[in-house]
Design a protein around this motif. Structure first.
Motif, PDB file in Angstrom:
ATOM      1  N   GLN A   1      35.925  41.425  28.164  1.00 46.44           N
ATOM      2  CA  GLN A   1      34.805  42.347  28.258  1.00 46.44           C
ATOM      3  C   GLN A   1      33.461  41.629  28.120  1.00 46.44           C
ATOM      4  O   GLN A   1      32.500  41.915  28.845  1.00 46.44           O
ATOM      5  CB  GLN A   1      34.937  43.423  27.168  1.00 46.44           C
ATOM      6  CG  GLN A   1      36.053  44.424  27.425  1.00 46.44           C
ATOM      7  CD  GLN A   1      36.155  45.444  26.311  1.00 46.44           C
ATOM      8  OE1 GLN A   1      36.141  45.093  25.123  1.00 46.44           O
ATOM      9  NE2 GLN A   1      36.261  46.714  26.684  1.00 46.44           N
ATOM     10  N   ARG A   2      33.380  40.692  27.161  1.00 41.11           N
ATOM     11  CA  ARG A   2      32.123  39.968  26.953  1.00 41.11           C
ATOM     12  C   ARG A   2      31.768  39.120  28.164  1.00 41.11           C
ATOM     13  O   ARG A   2      30.601  39.034  28.558  1.00 41.11           O
ATOM     14  CB  ARG A   2      32.228  39.074  25.704  1.00 41.11           C
ATOM     15  CG  ARG A   2      32.475  39.799  24.407  1.00 41.11           C
ATOM     16  CD  ARG A   2      31.369  40.801  24.058  1.00 41.11           C
ATOM     17  NE  ARG A   2      31.630  41.447  22.775  1.00 41.11           N
ATOM     18  CZ  ARG A   2      32.358  42.532  22.625  1.00 41.11           C
ATOM     19  NH1 ARG A   2      32.944  43.086  23.685  1.00 41.11           N
ATOM     20  NH2 ARG A   2      32.536  43.066  21.435  1.00 41.11           N
ATOM     21  N   VAL A   3      32.781  38.466  28.751  1.00 40.78           N
ATOM     22  CA  VAL A   3      32.521  37.650  29.934  1.00 40.78           C
ATOM     23  C   VAL A   3      32.036  38.528  31.079  1.00 40.78           C
ATOM     24  O   VAL A   3      31.056  38.208  31.775  1.00 40.78           O
ATOM     25  CB  VAL A   3      33.783  36.859  30.344  1.00 40.78           C
ATOM     26  CG1 VAL A   3      33.572  36.163  31.684  1.00 40.78           C
ATOM     27  CG2 VAL A   3      34.134  35.829  29.267  1.00 40.78           C
ATOM     28  N   LYS A   4      32.721  39.641  31.302  1.00 38.25           N
ATOM     29  CA  LYS A   4      32.332  40.549  32.388  1.00 38.25           C
ATOM     30  C   LYS A   4      30.899  41.053  32.214  1.00 38.25           C
ATOM     31  O   LYS A   4      30.138  41.183  33.177  1.00 38.25           O
ATOM     32  CB  LYS A   4      33.280  41.749  32.431  1.00 38.25           C
ATOM     33  CG  LYS A   4      34.641  41.460  33.007  1.00 38.25           C
ATOM     34  CD  LYS A   4      34.618  41.266  34.522  1.00 38.25           C
ATOM     35  CE  LYS A   4      34.383  42.566  35.245  1.00 38.25           C
ATOM     36  NZ  LYS A   4      34.423  42.387  36.723  1.00 38.25           N
ATOM     37  N   ALA A   5      30.511  41.310  30.956  1.00 37.86           N
ATOM     38  CA  ALA A   5      29.201  41.906  30.709  1.00 37.86           C
ATOM     39  C   ALA A   5      28.076  40.885  30.633  1.00 37.86           C
ATOM     40  O   ALA A   5      26.940  41.173  31.029  1.00 37.86           O
ATOM     41  CB  ALA A   5      29.255  42.717  29.411  1.00 37.86           C
ATOM     42  N   ASN A   6      28.353  39.669  30.140  1.00 38.74           N
ATOM     43  CA  ASN A   6      27.275  38.765  29.764  1.00 38.74           C
ATOM     44  C   ASN A   6      27.236  37.428  30.483  1.00 38.74           C
ATOM     45  O   ASN A   6      26.268  36.675  30.306  1.00 38.74           O
ATOM     46  CB  ASN A   6      27.338  38.499  28.248  1.00 38.74           C
ATOM     47  CG  ASN A   6      27.217  39.771  27.432  1.00 38.74           C
ATOM     48  OD1 ASN A   6      26.309  40.565  27.653  1.00 38.74           O
ATOM     49  ND2 ASN A   6      28.146  39.971  26.502  1.00 38.74           N
TER      50      ASN A   6
ATOM     51  N   PRO B   1      46.629  42.379  17.635  1.00 39.96           N
ATOM     52  CA  PRO B   1      45.304  41.818  17.373  1.00 39.96           C
ATOM     53  C   PRO B   1      44.955  40.673  18.315  1.00 39.96           C
ATOM     54  O   PRO B   1      43.791  40.507  18.687  1.00 39.96           O
ATOM     55  CB  PRO B   1      45.422  41.335  15.917  1.00 39.96           C
ATOM     56  CG  PRO B   1      46.496  42.173  15.322  1.00 39.96           C
ATOM     57  CD  PRO B   1      47.467  42.426  16.430  1.00 39.96           C
ATOM     58  N   GLU B   2      45.953  39.867  18.706  1.00 35.86           N
ATOM     59  CA  GLU B   2      45.676  38.752  19.611  1.00 35.86           C
ATOM     60  C   GLU B   2      45.308  39.272  20.997  1.00 35.86           C
ATOM     61  O   GLU B   2      44.416  38.741  21.662  1.00 35.86           O
ATOM     62  CB  GLU B   2      46.895  37.824  19.692  1.00 35.86           C
ATOM     63  CG  GLU B   2      47.328  37.247  18.353  1.00 35.86           C
ATOM     64  CD  GLU B   2      46.184  36.535  17.653  1.00 35.86           C
ATOM     65  OE1 GLU B   2      45.408  35.832  18.329  1.00 35.86           O
ATOM     66  OE2 GLU B   2      46.061  36.696  16.427  1.00 35.86           O
ATOM     67  N   PHE B   3      45.999  40.338  21.459  1.00 36.33           N
ATOM     68  CA  PHE B   3      45.637  40.940  22.734  1.00 36.33           C
ATOM     69  C   PHE B   3      44.238  41.558  22.650  1.00 36.33           C
ATOM     70  O   PHE B   3      43.492  41.552  23.621  1.00 36.33           O
ATOM     71  CB  PHE B   3      46.664  42.006  23.137  1.00 36.33           C
ATOM     72  CG  PHE B   3      47.814  41.469  23.923  1.00 36.33           C
ATOM     73  CD1 PHE B   3      47.709  41.271  25.285  1.00 36.33           C
ATOM     74  CD2 PHE B   3      49.009  41.131  23.297  1.00 36.33           C
ATOM     75  CE1 PHE B   3      48.770  40.767  26.010  1.00 36.33           C
ATOM     76  CE2 PHE B   3      50.064  40.623  24.024  1.00 36.33           C
ATOM     77  CZ  PHE B   3      49.948  40.436  25.380  1.00 36.33           C
ATOM     78  N   ALA B   4      43.894  42.083  21.471  1.00 30.56           N
ATOM     79  CA  ALA B   4      42.561  42.641  21.300  1.00 30.56           C
ATOM     80  C   ALA B   4      41.496  41.566  21.470  1.00 30.56           C
ATOM     81  O   ALA B   4      40.448  41.799  22.089  1.00 30.56           O
ATOM     82  CB  ALA B   4      42.448  43.295  19.921  1.00 30.56           C
ATOM     83  N   LYS B   5      41.756  40.373  20.937  1.00 29.28           N
ATOM     84  CA  LYS B   5      40.820  39.256  21.117  1.00 29.28           C
ATOM     85  C   LYS B   5      40.685  38.899  22.588  1.00 29.28           C
ATOM     86  O   LYS B   5      39.581  38.636  23.086  1.00 29.28           O
ATOM     87  CB  LYS B   5      41.307  38.031  20.343  1.00 29.28           C
ATOM     88  CG  LYS B   5      41.242  38.156  18.841  1.00 29.28           C
ATOM     89  CD  LYS B   5      41.781  36.883  18.211  1.00 29.28           C
ATOM     90  CE  LYS B   5      41.896  37.024  16.692  1.00 29.28           C
ATOM     91  NZ  LYS B   5      42.483  35.803  16.100  1.00 29.28           N
ATOM     92  N   LEU B   6      41.832  38.872  23.262  1.00 26.34           N
ATOM     93  CA  LEU B   6      41.814  38.520  24.679  1.00 26.34           C
ATOM     94  C   LEU B   6      41.011  39.546  25.479  1.00 26.34           C
ATOM     95  O   LEU B   6      40.172  39.193  26.324  1.00 26.34           O
ATOM     96  CB  LEU B   6      43.253  38.453  25.198  1.00 26.34           C
ATOM     97  CG  LEU B   6      43.438  38.097  26.674  1.00 26.34           C
ATOM     98  CD1 LEU B   6      42.898  36.704  26.960  1.00 26.34           C
ATOM     99  CD2 LEU B   6      44.908  38.179  27.046  1.00 26.34           C
TER     100      LEU B   6
ATOM    101  N   GLU C   1      40.063  39.221  39.211  1.00 25.86           N
ATOM    102  CA  GLU C   1      41.160  38.336  39.617  1.00 25.86           C
ATOM    103  C   GLU C   1      40.975  36.929  39.063  1.00 25.86           C
ATOM    104  O   GLU C   1      41.924  36.300  38.592  1.00 25.86           O
ATOM    105  CB  GLU C   1      41.251  38.291  41.145  1.00 25.86           C
ATOM    106  CG  GLU C   1      42.409  37.442  41.645  1.00 25.86           C
ATOM    107  CD  GLU C   1      42.492  37.422  43.164  1.00 25.86           C
ATOM    108  OE1 GLU C   1      43.364  36.686  43.677  1.00 25.86           O
ATOM    109  OE2 GLU C   1      41.705  38.122  43.823  1.00 25.86           O
ATOM    110  N   LYS C   2      39.747  36.426  39.126  1.00 23.77           N
ATOM    111  CA  LYS C   2      39.486  35.081  38.627  1.00 23.77           C
ATOM    112  C   LYS C   2      39.721  34.993  37.129  1.00 23.77           C
ATOM    113  O   LYS C   2      40.329  34.032  36.630  1.00 23.77           O
ATOM    114  CB  LYS C   2      38.051  34.675  38.960  1.00 23.77           C
ATOM    115  CG  LYS C   2      37.698  33.267  38.512  1.00 23.77           C
ATOM    116  CD  LYS C   2      36.319  32.864  38.998  1.00 23.77           C
ATOM    117  CE  LYS C   2      36.010  31.423  38.607  1.00 23.77           C
ATOM    118  NZ  LYS C   2      34.684  30.992  39.118  1.00 23.77           N
ATOM    119  N   LEU C   3      39.249  35.998  36.384  1.00 26.35           N
ATOM    120  CA  LEU C   3      39.412  35.968  34.937  1.00 26.35           C
ATOM    121  C   LEU C   3      40.878  36.083  34.529  1.00 26.35           C
ATOM    122  O   LEU C   3      41.358  35.378  33.640  1.00 26.35           O
ATOM    123  CB  LEU C   3      38.601  37.096  34.304  1.00 26.35           C
ATOM    124  CG  LEU C   3      37.072  36.941  34.346  1.00 26.35           C
ATOM    125  CD1 LEU C   3      36.411  38.161  33.755  1.00 26.35           C
ATOM    126  CD2 LEU C   3      36.644  35.688  33.615  1.00 26.35           C
TER     127      LEU C   3
END
Length: 445
Positions: A45-50, A35-40, A58-60
């Motif tokens: 995904q949210r950062v990449k999209a929004n 579950p913790e990896f799922a949060k990560l 690489e930066k993320l």
């Protein structure tokens, strides 16, 4: 720190794949952390999209790894590219730059110690100084690796450092000309009374052999037998664990030198005398070890071993208190993980983590005109955010006892200068040895 090459895990006494490539790789992850990896991954995904601007993977990923390791302790880090090359050149003891051991402390670049004989030391930089600007650019709150990279450079070029020194009201600028830092790990000289002084500036390759050679050279210079030895480990930030063991073994003929205990298999190791060098090369000669707040890691291993075996008298100031071992674990061809994997212990079972090595005789560096002002700002391992806690739960007052005033040490720096004393700690050690007989305090067998 112990360096053994990047093709295997190597212990230093100075990451995971965040986006699994296959379902099988995910299956190997402990279900409890799924579950913790799922949060990560969801955050990624949210950062990449929004995010307001495009962000590359690489930066993320690097930011996630850095954040993960920063949550552990000050000595764990992800190293790649030029940073890894710099670490390797520092291990070799040959690079171009200023000659500083630094750490990031609450957003500030703080000097642990300048290497002796380095451009930084010649420019007057001292342990505890805070570097706030480089060539006028503010570096507070920035990345330590970026600051270190800027201070490195071609020999002969200069850089302006803006320095805040605890005890002074205003910051000041220092221009330092970079040099080729071909640190002499070991230097020696013969003092009056046939007293030898061997200074160990870092624990790079072959330090044990270099000290052995320096001892033999001192014996050749002496008019008769050597009557004492000062082993100077001040401002030595550490290095190879193997070399700390080798140096200790030069002066011990039996017993434990150091032990390390870790959680992973293979991280609990014992190091004993008579495994590198046979016998005590200075048998019958009184030895004093000098340490200060800049003596860390491998330096503390040597001081602790000789102190616990009563082979040397330890003088100076309480040491830095870095009692952990880092392993350099390769991650591909051009990256590595520097991870804290074990604690080390002196022969008596004492952990130096936080508390450091307490000298048998506390001797302040009275030659420093800023001593009184700087004393309360001296930085040790226990001051670093996120440091490992000593298992014994040391209390602050237990670490403050070495700051009590001693009536023997009242001379000012100006008074000592008039007497021709430039280094009071070394002067005091030499005078002690000149008064020492084989049955006296500095040879406590």
């Amino acid at each position: 720190m112990k360096i053994a090459g990047l093709m295997r895990s190597a212990a230093l006494v100075t990451a995971v794949a965040l986006i699994p490539a296959t379902t099988a790789g995910m299956a190997q992850v402990d279900g409890r952390v799924g579950p913790e990896f799922a949060k990560l991954f969801a955050t990624y995904q949210r950062v990449k999209a929004n995010y307001v601007e495009p962000v590359d993977d690489e930066k993320l990923i690097r930011g996630a790894i850095d954040g993960m390791l920063a949550s552990l302790d000050p000595h764990s880090a992800y190293i790649d590219g030029s940073d890894l090359q710099r670490l390797e050149t520092m291990i070799d003891g040959n690079y171009s730059g200023l000659g500083l051991s630094v750490i990031m402390d609450d957003g500030a670049v703080k000097i642990i110690s300048p290497f002796r004989g380095s451009p930084a030391e010649k420019a007057g930089l001292k342990a505890g100084d805070l570097i706030t600007h480089l060539d006028g650019d503010l570096i507070y709150g920035g990345d330590l690796d970026d600051a270190v990279a800027r201070m490195r450079g071609k020999a002969g070029t200069s850089i302006k450092l803006t320095v805040f020194r605890p005890g002074r009201e205003e910051p000041f600028d220092v221009s330092v000309t970079r040099g080729v830092i071909e640190l002499e790990p070991v230097t020696s000289k013969l003092e009056n009374g046939n007293i030898g002084v061997i200074s160990v500036n870092e624990f790079s390759a072959d330090v044990g052999s270099d000290v052995f050679a320096a001892w033999n050279d001192l014996k050749k210079q002496a008019s008769g037998r050597l009557n004492g030895l000062v082993l100077d480990l001040r401002s030595n930030p550490g290095g190879s664990l193997d070399e700390a063991v080798a140096l200790s073994d030069l002066f011990l003929d039996k017993g434990r030198i150091v032990s390390q205990r870790g959680r992973a298999r293979g991280e609990t190791l014992l190091y004993d005398a008579e495994t590198v060098f046979r016998g005590d090369i200075a048998q019958g000669v009184p030895v004093i070890v000098l340490i200060d707040a800049g003596s860390a890691s491998a330096s503390e291993i040597v001081a602790g071993a000789l102190q616990d075996h009563r082979r040397a008298l330890v003088m100076g100031e309480r040491s830095f208190g870095k009692g952990s071992v880092q392993s350099l674990i390769p991650l591909g061809r051009d990256a590595a993980l520097k991870l804290t994997t074990a604690r080390y212990y002196t022969p008596s079972g004492h952990s130096v983590q936080e508390g450091g090595i307490k000298p048998d005789i506390a001797v302040p560096q009275l030659s420093d005109p800023d001593l009184a002002k700087r004393q309360k700002f001296i930085m040790r391992e226990s001051d670093l955010r996120g440091h490992l806690v000593n298992e014994l739960g040391l209390k602050d007052e237990a670490l403050e006892t070495d700051k009590a005033e001693d009536p023997r040490f009242k001379l000012t720096a100006a008074e000592l200068e008039k007497q021709g004393v430039e280094d009071f700690q070394l002067h005091y050690a030499l005078e002690t040895l000149r008064r020492t007989t084989p049955s006296a305090v500095a040879l406590r067998k």
